[in-house]
Every structure is written in C-alpha cells, then in structure tokens.
Design a protein around this motif. Sequence first.
Motif, PDB file in Angstrom:
ATOM      1  N   ARG A 105       0.862  -1.189   0.000  1.00  0.00           N
ATOM      2  CA  ARG A 105       0.000   0.000   0.000  1.00  0.00           C
ATOM      3  C   ARG A 105       0.889   1.227   0.000  1.00  0.00           C
ATOM      4  O   ARG A 105       1.692   1.426   0.914  1.00  0.00           O
ATOM      5  N   LEU A 106       0.730   2.043  -1.031  1.00  0.00           N
ATOM      6  CA  LEU A 106       1.464   3.295  -1.133  1.00  0.00           C
ATOM      7  C   LEU A 106       0.590   4.444  -0.647  1.00  0.00           C
ATOM      8  O   LEU A 106      -0.629   4.425  -0.840  1.00  0.00           O
ATOM      9  N   SER A 107       1.229   5.417  -0.026  1.00  0.00           N
ATOM     10  CA  SER A 107       0.518   6.604   0.414  1.00  0.00           C
ATOM     11  C   SER A 107       1.256   7.847  -0.060  1.00  0.00           C
ATOM     12  O   SER A 107       2.479   7.824  -0.251  1.00  0.00           O
ATOM     13  N   CYS A 108       0.500   8.905  -0.256  1.00  0.00           N
ATOM     14  CA  CYS A 108       1.068  10.179  -0.678  1.00  0.00           C
ATOM     15  C   CYS A 108       0.399  11.277   0.142  1.00  0.00           C
ATOM     16  O   CYS A 108      -0.832  11.378   0.153  1.00  0.00           O
ATOM     17  N   ALA A 109       1.209  12.061   0.813  1.00  0.00           N
ATOM     18  CA  ALA A 109       0.705  13.156   1.629  1.00  0.00           C
ATOM     19  C   ALA A 109       0.958  14.474   0.913  1.00  0.00           C
ATOM     20  O   ALA A 109       2.069  14.734   0.441  1.00  0.00           O
ATOM     21  N   ALA A 110      -0.088  15.302   0.851  1.00  0.00           N
ATOM     22  CA  ALA A 110      -0.002  16.596   0.168  1.00  0.00           C
ATOM     23  C   ALA A 110      -0.078  17.730   1.180  1.00  0.00           C
ATOM     24  O   ALA A 110      -0.926  17.712   2.075  1.00  0.00           O
ATOM     25  N   SER A 111       0.780  18.704   0.998  1.00  0.00           N
ATOM     26  CA  SER A 111       0.782  19.877   1.874  1.00  0.00           C
ATOM     27  C   SER A 111       0.089  21.027   1.164  1.00  0.00           C
ATOM     28  O   SER A 111       0.713  21.832   0.477  1.00  0.00           O
ATOM     29  N   THR A 112      -1.214  21.083   1.316  1.00  0.00           N
ATOM     30  CA  THR A 112      -2.019  22.130   0.701  1.00  0.00           C
ATOM     31  C   THR A 112      -3.321  22.254   1.464  1.00  0.00           C
ATOM     32  O   THR A 112      -3.827  21.269   1.998  1.00  0.00           O
ATOM     33  N   ARG A 113      -3.883  23.479   1.472  1.00  0.00           N
ATOM     34  CA  ARG A 113      -5.173  23.691   2.145  1.00  0.00           C
ATOM     35  C   ARG A 113      -6.344  23.435   1.193  1.00  0.00           C
ATOM     36  O   ARG A 113      -7.500  23.494   1.625  1.00  0.00           O
ATOM     37  N   VAL A 114      -6.022  23.203  -0.080  1.00  0.00           N
ATOM     38  CA  VAL A 114      -7.088  23.004  -1.070  1.00  0.00           C
ATOM     39  C   VAL A 114      -6.921  21.659  -1.761  1.00  0.00           C
ATOM     40  O   VAL A 114      -7.061  21.538  -2.981  1.00  0.00           O
ATOM     41  N   PHE A 115      -6.636  20.645  -0.957  1.00  0.00           N
ATOM     42  CA  PHE A 115      -6.368  19.319  -1.506  1.00  0.00           C
ATOM     43  C   PHE A 115      -7.500  18.825  -2.390  1.00  0.00           C
ATOM     44  O   PHE A 115      -7.270  18.202  -3.439  1.00  0.00           O
ATOM     45  N   SER A 116      -8.736  19.089  -2.003  1.00  0.00           N
ATOM     46  CA  SER A 116      -9.887  18.587  -2.760  1.00  0.00           C
ATOM     47  C   SER A 116      -9.991  19.238  -4.136  1.00  0.00           C
ATOM     48  O   SER A 116     -10.768  18.781  -4.976  1.00  0.00           O
ATOM     49  N   SER A 117      -9.235  20.305  -4.384  1.00  0.00           N
ATOM     50  CA  SER A 117      -9.243  20.954  -5.695  1.00  0.00           C
ATOM     51  C   SER A 117      -8.336  20.245  -6.709  1.00  0.00           C
ATOM     52  O   SER A 117      -8.357  20.594  -7.895  1.00  0.00           O
ATOM     53  N   TYR A 118      -7.582  19.272  -6.231  1.00  0.00           N
ATOM     54  CA  TYR A 118      -6.615  18.604  -7.088  1.00  0.00           C
ATOM     55  C   TYR A 118      -7.079  17.226  -7.521  1.00  0.00           C
ATOM     56  O   TYR A 118      -7.623  16.457  -6.726  1.00  0.00           O
ATOM     57  N   PHE A 119      -6.822  16.946  -8.772  1.00  0.00           N
ATOM     58  CA  PHE A 119      -6.961  15.594  -9.301  1.00  0.00           C
ATOM     59  C   PHE A 119      -5.663  14.876  -8.947  1.00  0.00           C
ATOM     60  O   PHE A 119      -4.582  15.371  -9.251  1.00  0.00           O
TER      61      PHE A 119
END
Length: 127
Positions: free
Chosen positions: A19-33
């Motif tokens: 299982r791979l995971s990716c963490a994003a540092s952004t306040r608008v994560f839901s705006s990204y594909f």
Amino acid sequence: QVPLVESGGGLVQTGGSLRLSCAASTRVFSSYFMTWFRQAPGKEREFVAGLNWNGAMIDYADSVKGRFTISRDNVRNTVSLQMNSLKPEDTAVYYCAALMGVPSALALRDHNEYDNWGQGTQVTVSS
C-alpha cells in the motif's frame, strides 16, 4: 506548487501486496486531481491510476485494473494506492502527482500535464 511525499514502497514477492501513500501539503487538496504514475528502468513514465476529489471520476491503466485500488482522504490530504496480486512487471518507481482542476480523460493519463510531483518510492516485485 504542492509538496507531495510518497511512502510505502518496498520489496515483495509475486502475488503479494503493498500500500502506497502520498501526503499533500495544501489547504485546497480537494481541488486537485490526484494520480499515480510509475517508471521502470529504461521505460517512459506511465499512468497507473487517478481520481478526482470525490471519486466520481476514476481511471485505471488496463495493466492494473482489478488488482490496484486508488483512494483519497480529503481530511488527511492523502491519496493511497492499494496494490494486490503484484507481478514482476509492476516493479518501478511509483510517483504521486497532482493536477489542479478536472482534466480531460486523455489529459489525466499524460504525465506532461502534471506540475506537482513527489520524489517517488521504489516498488520491487521478485519472481
């Protein structure tokens, strides 16, 4: 730019799971594909799986369909790739990528469309 950090790669035998995971540092994560690509030695980077913010738009490469599952958590700002029934041909560096907005069906599979990338995590499947 969205900092992306992958984790979860490793060495596994044929038929195993990772299982791979990716963490994003952004306040608008839901705006990204969010998408996973992979690149094997000597080969071009190829699309693996991608999904929009609520999973209503989701796509898999034929080579992983039925074995891999992509998912995301918009509270924790993470996207995951559950990989089952792994094969030696799945061996590659796996990259997490983010694209603002909703890409076309063709664009979401094109790594040139993405401008946010993680550093990659190695997945090795032994035969």
